[in-house]
Structure formats: C-alpha cells, structure tokens
Design a protein around this motif. Structure first.
Motif, short mmCIF file in Angstrom:
data_model
loop_
_atom_site.label_atom_id
_atom_site.label_comp_id
_atom_site.label_asym_id
_atom_site.label_seq_id
_atom_site.Cartn_x
_atom_site.Cartn_y
_atom_site.Cartn_z
N THR A 149 16.49 13.94 18.11
CA THR A 149 16.20 14.84 17.00
C THR A 149 14.75 14.76 16.58
OG1 THR A 149 18.45 14.51 16.17
CG2 THR A 149 16.86 15.47 14.64
N VAL A 150 14.10 15.92 16.51
CA VAL A 150 12.76 16.05 15.93
C VAL A 150 12.89 17.07 14.82
CG1 VAL A 150 10.36 16.73 16.30
CG2 VAL A 150 11.60 15.51 18.10
N ASP A 151 12.62 16.63 13.60
CA ASP A 151 12.72 17.51 12.44
C ASP A 151 11.33 17.63 11.80
OD1 ASP A 151 13.30 18.88 10.11
OD2 ASP A 151 15.00 17.58 9.55
N GLY A 155 9.56 15.95 8.50
CA GLY A 155 8.58 14.97 8.92
C GLY A 155 9.16 13.72 9.54
N ARG A 156 10.24 13.89 10.29
CA ARG A 156 10.86 12.69 10.89
C ARG A 156 11.40 12.95 12.28
NH1 ARG A 156 16.76 12.17 8.07
NH2 ARG A 156 17.42 14.21 8.76
N ILE A 157 11.54 11.86 12.99
CA ILE A 157 12.12 11.83 14.33
C ILE A 157 13.25 10.82 14.30
CG2 ILE A 157 11.71 11.05 16.70
CD1 ILE A 157 8.87 12.11 16.47
N ILE A 158 14.38 11.18 14.88
CA ILE A 158 15.49 10.24 15.04
C ILE A 158 15.45 9.78 16.49
CG2 ILE A 158 17.98 9.86 14.89
CD1 ILE A 158 16.62 10.59 12.20
N ALA A 159 15.39 8.46 16.68
CA ALA A 159 15.30 7.89 18.03
C ALA A 159 16.49 6.98 18.30
CB ALA A 159 14.00 7.11 18.18
N ASP A 160 16.88 6.93 19.56
CA ASP A 160 17.95 6.04 20.02
C ASP A 160 17.39 5.25 21.21
OD1 ASP A 160 20.36 4.80 20.38
OD2 ASP A 160 21.36 6.54 21.28
N PRO A 161 16.46 4.29 20.92
CA PRO A 161 15.84 3.57 22.03
C PRO A 161 16.82 2.66 22.75
CG PRO A 161 15.17 2.63 19.92
CD PRO A 161 16.00 3.85 19.63
N PRO A 162 16.62 2.50 24.07
CA PRO A 162 17.48 1.58 24.82
C PRO A 162 17.37 0.17 24.25
CG PRO A 162 16.14 2.89 26.30
CD PRO A 162 15.64 3.16 24.90
N GLU A 163 18.44 -0.58 24.36
CA GLU A 163 18.49 -1.96 23.87
C GLU A 163 17.31 -2.76 24.41
OE1 GLU A 163 20.02 -4.78 21.50
OE2 GLU A 163 21.07 -2.89 21.82
N GLY A 164 16.60 -3.43 23.51
CA GLY A 164 15.50 -4.32 23.89
C GLY A 164 14.14 -3.64 24.04
N LEU A 165 14.09 -2.33 23.97
CA LEU A 165 12.81 -1.63 24.19
C LEU A 165 11.80 -1.91 23.09
CD1 LEU A 165 11.27 0.44 25.97
CD2 LEU A 165 12.08 2.19 24.40
N LEU A 166 12.22 -2.01 21.87
CA LEU A 166 11.29 -2.18 20.76
C LEU A 166 11.23 -3.63 20.23
CD1 LEU A 166 12.03 1.09 18.76
CD2 LEU A 166 10.22 0.64 20.39
N GLU A 167 11.69 -4.57 21.01
CA GLU A 167 11.66 -5.98 20.56
C GLU A 167 10.41 -6.68 21.02
OE1 GLU A 167 15.37 -7.76 21.66
OE2 GLU A 167 16.46 -6.18 20.68
#
Length: 167
Positions: A149-151, A155-167
C-alpha cells in the motif's frame, strides 16, 4: 509534492560543438525532450532540449545557450527538472519517485519503521531507502509483495518486509 520533478541529468559533453550526453530518468528515455523547458535544481537556469541520437549511457542533446564543448562540460552532473504539470498522469499503481520521498513507512501492524529518504535503482528494480531513527538506514524492495500500500494522500506507505530484512 514539489512542483518540479527530476527527469534527467547531464553526464558531460558529447562532441566538440556544445552537445551534451543526457541521461534520462524517464520510463521512455526520449520523452525527456517533450517536457518543455527543463530547469536546474535551483531554478536559476532553464534549457530547451533538442534530442539527437542515442549514445552509450544516454542521448545526445543540444541545450539552448550551450554552444561550446567547455560550456557543455561545465554542466556535467547538473540535474534537470520538468514542471509537474508537463508530466503525464500515472495509473493508480505507479508513482513518481519524488512523491515517495518523505513518506512515513509503517509495517502491517501500524508500527512506524521510518521515513523514505531516497528511491534507488541500480538496475534490478526500485529500492526504498528507509531512514530509521536510532537504527540507521535500510533498503526495502519496492515491490507489491513488500510494499502492498502506498497512500500519497495520507503520506504513508504500508510495508510487509520479509522476516529479518530490517534487523
């Protein structure tokens, strides 16, 4: 949203008669020639563009007011902007990179992940650079699976990053 969007950059001189090597950031590279006058980032200069032939890594082009190789070379690295009103409207699932920068990124649970600081493309697809307070920056693939989702309106984005990507 800004009233101008970066559509290309001058990569240097091409030939000896003032032509430049123009790198287009447009989906159709030749479209850069149809957006009316192009402006420098600070708006202090504008150029009409007459495209030449494709050359390695871009297009040859003549810019108004540029008549010598030295003038062309002095513009190396200059980013060129078109008025937003000159650009075509996009389908619902496409976005101008300039519109994504600054958006807040939330995960699917509503937790803030950070803010988009840049949109990068190194040839394998777009990446969102996410500035995460106290955690450093992270890169997030800009695909429908990871960013469902890009709204722009909120002014927001909803992200569903793969497990461990942002750690």
């Amino acid at each position: 949203m800004s009233d101008r969007v970066c559509v290309g950059a001058i990569a240097g001189a091409f030939g000896v008669k003032g032509e430049v090597r123009l790198k287009s950031f447009c989906a159709e590279p030749e479209a850069i020639g149809g957006y009316g006058p192009l402006f420098t980032e600070d708006g202090s200069r504008s150029f009409t563009v007459k495209l030449g032939r494709p050359v390695p890594n871009g297009l040859s082009a003549r810019l108004s007011g540029v008549g010598t190789r030295e003038q062309a070379e002095a513009l190396r690295g200059t980013r060129l902007y078109a008025g937003r009103d000159q650009l075509p409207s996009l389908p619902d699932d496409e976005f101008y990179h300039a519109d994504l920068i600054g958006l807040t990124v939330l995960d699917t649970g509503g937790t803030t992940l950070g803010r988009v600081s840049a949109v990068l493309n190194h040839g394998a697809g777009d990446l969102l650079e996410i500035q995460r307070p106290g955690k450093g920056n992270a890169l997030l693939p800009f695909t429908r699976a990871v960013v469902p989702t890009v709204d722009l309106a909120s002014g927001r984005i909803i992200a569903d990053p793969p497990e461990g990507l942002l750690e």
